[in-house]
Design a protein around this motif. Structure first.
Motif, PDB file in Angstrom:
ATOM      1  N   LYS A 112     -10.972 -22.684  17.359  1.00  0.00           N
ATOM      2  CA  LYS A 112     -12.240 -22.931  16.665  1.00  0.00           C
ATOM      3  C   LYS A 112     -13.197 -23.709  17.572  1.00  0.00           C
ATOM      4  N   ARG A 113     -12.651 -24.688  18.284  1.00  0.00           N
ATOM      5  CA  ARG A 113     -13.468 -25.464  19.206  1.00  0.00           C
ATOM      6  C   ARG A 113     -13.993 -24.575  20.331  1.00  0.00           C
ATOM      7  N   THR A 114     -13.138 -23.691  20.824  1.00  0.00           N
ATOM      8  CA  THR A 114     -13.571 -22.766  21.878  1.00  0.00           C
ATOM      9  C   THR A 114     -14.680 -21.857  21.382  1.00  0.00           C
ATOM     10  N   GLU A 115     -14.484 -21.285  20.212  1.00  0.00           N
ATOM     11  CA  GLU A 115     -15.478 -20.372  19.657  1.00  0.00           C
ATOM     12  C   GLU A 115     -16.841 -21.045  19.541  1.00  0.00           C
ATOM     13  N   LYS A 116     -16.851 -22.253  19.018  1.00  0.00           N
ATOM     14  CA  LYS A 116     -18.096 -22.994  18.847  1.00  0.00           C
ATOM     15  C   LYS A 116     -18.773 -23.252  20.187  1.00  0.00           C
ATOM     16  N   GLU A 117     -17.972 -23.681  21.181  1.00  0.00           N
ATOM     17  CA  GLU A 117     -18.534 -23.998  22.490  1.00  0.00           C
ATOM     18  C   GLU A 117     -19.068 -22.756  23.190  1.00  0.00           C
ATOM     19  N   LEU A 118     -18.345 -21.656  23.100  1.00  0.00           N
ATOM     20  CA  LEU A 118     -18.787 -20.434  23.768  1.00  0.00           C
ATOM     21  C   LEU A 118     -20.080 -19.897  23.151  1.00  0.00           C
ATOM     22  N   ILE A 119     -20.162 -19.963  21.833  1.00  0.00           N
ATOM     23  CA  ILE A 119     -21.372 -19.461  21.176  1.00  0.00           C
ATOM     24  C   ILE A 119     -22.576 -20.335  21.519  1.00  0.00           C
ATOM     25  N   GLU A 120     -22.362 -21.639  21.591  1.00  0.00           N
ATOM     26  CA  GLU A 120     -23.457 -22.532  21.984  1.00  0.00           C
ATOM     27  C   GLU A 120     -23.893 -22.259  23.419  1.00  0.00           C
ATOM     28  N   ALA A 121     -22.936 -21.920  24.271  1.00  0.00           N
ATOM     29  CA  ALA A 121     -23.263 -21.659  25.682  1.00  0.00           C
ATOM     30  C   ALA A 121     -23.902 -20.287  25.878  1.00  0.00           C
ATOM     31  N   ALA A 122     -23.520 -19.320  25.040  1.00  0.00           N
ATOM     32  CA  ALA A 122     -24.018 -17.946  25.214  1.00  0.00           C
ATOM     33  C   ALA A 122     -24.252 -17.304  23.849  1.00  0.00           C
ATOM     34  N   PRO A 123     -25.281 -17.751  23.124  1.00  0.00           N
ATOM     35  CA  PRO A 123     -25.543 -17.189  21.792  1.00  0.00           C
ATOM     36  C   PRO A 123     -25.787 -15.681  21.823  1.00  0.00           C
ATOM     37  N   GLU A 124     -26.237 -15.174  22.961  1.00  0.00           N
ATOM     38  CA  GLU A 124     -26.472 -13.737  23.074  1.00  0.00           C
ATOM     39  C   GLU A 124     -25.176 -12.929  23.008  1.00  0.00           C
ATOM     40  N   ASP A 125     -24.047 -13.607  23.188  1.00  0.00           N
ATOM     41  CA  ASP A 125     -22.738 -12.951  23.164  1.00  0.00           C
ATOM     42  C   ASP A 125     -21.931 -13.307  21.919  1.00  0.00           C
ATOM     43  N   GLU A 126     -22.584 -13.774  20.876  1.00  0.00           N
ATOM     44  CA  GLU A 126     -21.843 -14.276  19.711  1.00  0.00           C
ATOM     45  C   GLU A 126     -20.888 -13.238  19.134  1.00  0.00           C
ATOM     46  N   GLU A 127     -21.334 -12.032  18.976  1.00  0.00           N
ATOM     47  CA  GLU A 127     -20.472 -11.000  18.385  1.00  0.00           C
ATOM     48  C   GLU A 127     -19.233 -10.757  19.239  1.00  0.00           C
ATOM     49  N   GLU A 128     -19.429 -10.653  20.552  1.00  0.00           N
ATOM     50  CA  GLU A 128     -18.287 -10.407  21.445  1.00  0.00           C
ATOM     51  C   GLU A 128     -17.373 -11.631  21.515  1.00  0.00           C
ATOM     52  N   ILE A 129     -17.956 -12.831  21.417  1.00  0.00           N
ATOM     53  CA  ILE A 129     -17.155 -14.063  21.437  1.00  0.00           C
ATOM     54  C   ILE A 129     -16.258 -14.136  20.212  1.00  0.00           C
ATOM     55  N   ARG A 130     -16.819 -13.843  19.040  1.00  0.00           N
ATOM     56  CA  ARG A 130     -16.009 -13.888  17.812  1.00  0.00           C
ATOM     57  C   ARG A 130     -14.879 -12.854  17.865  1.00  0.00           C
ATOM     58  N   LYS A 131     -15.176 -11.717  18.442  1.00  0.00           N
ATOM     59  CA  LYS A 131     -14.143 -10.687  18.609  1.00  0.00           C
ATOM     60  C   LYS A 131     -13.058 -11.168  19.574  1.00  0.00           C
TER      61      LYS A 131
END
Length: 508
Positions: A112-131
């Motif tokens: 969960k912490r990773t997901e949050k950090e990655l989305i904050e760093a690259a919001p343009e990749d949110e869909e791929e990050i959640r996947k």
């Protein structure tokens, strides 16, 4: 059949690495007399470390699969003495950190912490990050099967695996035939693209990376305190306590085969070790060609050696330094750097791993840090082409260049770095007879198929192969389980139960 001094049948194991120690321990538990012959002066094979200038350098464990107590692999580690219920683990809360142009992201054990950090760093990749996070969660179900060899599985075993790994087929369908390099292109962020390709070679199948991260995130990939060599020494102690004999500085020269039976092993000092059963645990390129005729090599294995582009191997150019124990940027940090030619290729990424989490790597206010630049078959060929003088000069020059790049990434280390040691693919070849200096076996790539040997060879009835090369991509769990599997195959062939307990053991 040759019987040992206690009237027991005798097993001779070639190689005192993790596979050899495991095979020896399980053979003793199964009631055999056992001798291990090891070419070096200490146990462990590649699972070792060494001292330089009073500091300990670790060669192997970045994380150990099978530390979760409810797994089959943990049972193997516990049986062999590598781990116990009291084993302490390093307090490491992340897989690694990737940096690029002043920005960084971390793959935390907490998804969960990773997901949050990655989305904050690259919001343009949110869909791929959640996947990505969802598929790492699915990958937690991929547990190494270490109860018995798969050729001994029954319908219940497959049904059980299907239930326990219900979601993992989704991972294989999505990522089983795509390389990390291709997978990284699904992300728009240059930082995330590098993060995906940092830890494993970019030619690896993407699922390998997801499973590796999932192992850490699931608490099944901890780092035992005390370093790699100490784990090997615990296994050696267990082997000796059970009555086993291990002979160091005794390399094998040839396995003598007569009438489809391995009669024993001719050693490099000219002596001969007779055996009822032989378990070689060495690299398969050494087994087939030196210890045995290449005619015994399985066809699928030969095809892999003949197609290095589809079945590459991995090694590294590695350097260790001592720096202030106050240095802390995360245990493993990948950095972008000024391009550096190492071996046959030029690199612009490398990692710095800090070992201050374990007192064994700390001395006089300094901790060990190490870095590794991945090397492959082409790089091995480059190192192999050098004369001894050229080799030494190249190492010395590269150490200086690596130090400059570490200091550029971490300015606080300038003037604080004490060089300890550097090693190359040729080090692994010399010390472990490792094929092209590889510290694992064949990489799983989209173009290649997984290599899995059943441990039996056509034409030799009493020889059972173990070692990490029996199941790609190798590694410590494969090595340890293969030693157990070899003994189970012996018992199966003898018409005995493959369940191995302490009931036959007579302590020395």
């Amino acid at each position: 059949m040759k019987q040992g001094i206690n009237g027991k049948e005798k097993v001779v194991v070639i190689g005192g690495g993790i596979a050899g120690l495991s095979a020896g321990i399980y053979a003793l538990l199964a009631g055999f007399e056992v001798e291990i012959y090891e070419k070096n002066s200490i146990p462990g094979g590649e699972c070792i470390g060494w001292n330089r200038k009073g500091y300990h350098i670790d060669n192997c464990i970045h994380w150990l699969t099978g530390t979760r107590k409810d797994t089959e692999m943990y049972d193997v580690w516990k049986t062999t003495g590598a781990l116990s219920d009291d084993t302490e683990y390093a307090k490491v809360d992340a897989f690694y950190t990737s940096t690029y142009k002043g920005r960084s992201v971390t793959l935390w054990n907490d998804l969960k912490r990773t997901e949050k950090e990655l989305i904050e760093a690259a919001p343009e990749d949110e869909e791929e990050i959640r996947k990505f996070i969802q598929y790492v969660e699915y990958s937690k179900q991929c547990l190494f099967p270490a109860n018995k060899p798969m050729e001994m599985w029954g319908i219940r075993d497959y049904i059980s695996m299907g239930k326990n790994m219900a979601d993992f087929p989704k991972v294989m369908k999505e990522f089983g035939k795509i390389s990390l390099e291709d997978y990284s292109k699904r992300f728009r962020s240059p930082l995330l693209q590098r993060m995906i390709c940092d830890y494993l070679p970019k030619s690896y199948c993407a699922y390998s990376f997801l499973v590796s991260y999932a192992t850490m995130a699931d608490g099944n990939g901890n780092i035992p305190m005390g370093a790699s060599l100490q784990m090997s020494l615990r296994m050696e102690k267990r082997f000796k306590e059970l009555g086993g004999k291990i002979c160091y500085n005794m390399g094998a020269e040839k396995i003598l085969v007569e009438k489809k039976m391995a009669r024993g092993v001719k050693l490099e000092d000219g002596s001969f070790a007779e055996a009822d059963y032989v378990i070689p645990t060495v690299d398969t390129h050494l087994l087939f060609g030196k210890l045995l005729s290449a005619d015994y090599m399985p066809k699928k294995l030969k095809a892999a050696y003949d197609a290095p582009k589809d079945y590459p191997v991995t090694s590294g150019f590695q350097v260790a330094f001592a720096v202030s124990e106050k240095f802390s940027r995360g245990e493993t940090v990948f950095i972008d750097m000024e391009p550096l030619r190492v071996g046959a290729k030029t690199f612009d990424r490398m990692y710095v791993k800090s070992y201050g989490y374990d007192p064994i790597f700390v001395k006089d206010g300094k901790q060990v840090i190490q870095t590794c630049i991945t090397q492959t078959d082409e790089d091995y060929a480059f190192w192999k082409s050098l004369s001894r003088e050229e080799y030494n000069r190249m190492k010395e020059a590269l150490v200086k260049e690596v130090q400059k790049r570490i200091e550029a990434a971490f300015p606080e280390l300038e003037g604080d770095m004490l060089f300890l040691d550097a090693w190359t693919p040729l080090t692994y070849e010399r010390y472990c007879n490792a094929y092209h200096g590889s510290y694992m076996s064949f990489i799983t790539t989209p173009a290649g198929k997984q290599i899995r040997m059943k441990g039996r060879l056509k034409g030799i009835r009493n020889l059972y192969v173990a070692g990490q090369w029996t199941n790609s991509p190798g590694g410590l769990p494969v090595a340890a389980a293969s030693g157990k599997f070899a003994v189970q195959r012996i018992r199966k062939n003898r018409g005995q139960s493959i369940e191995i307990t302490d009931e036959h053991v007579v302590l020395a």
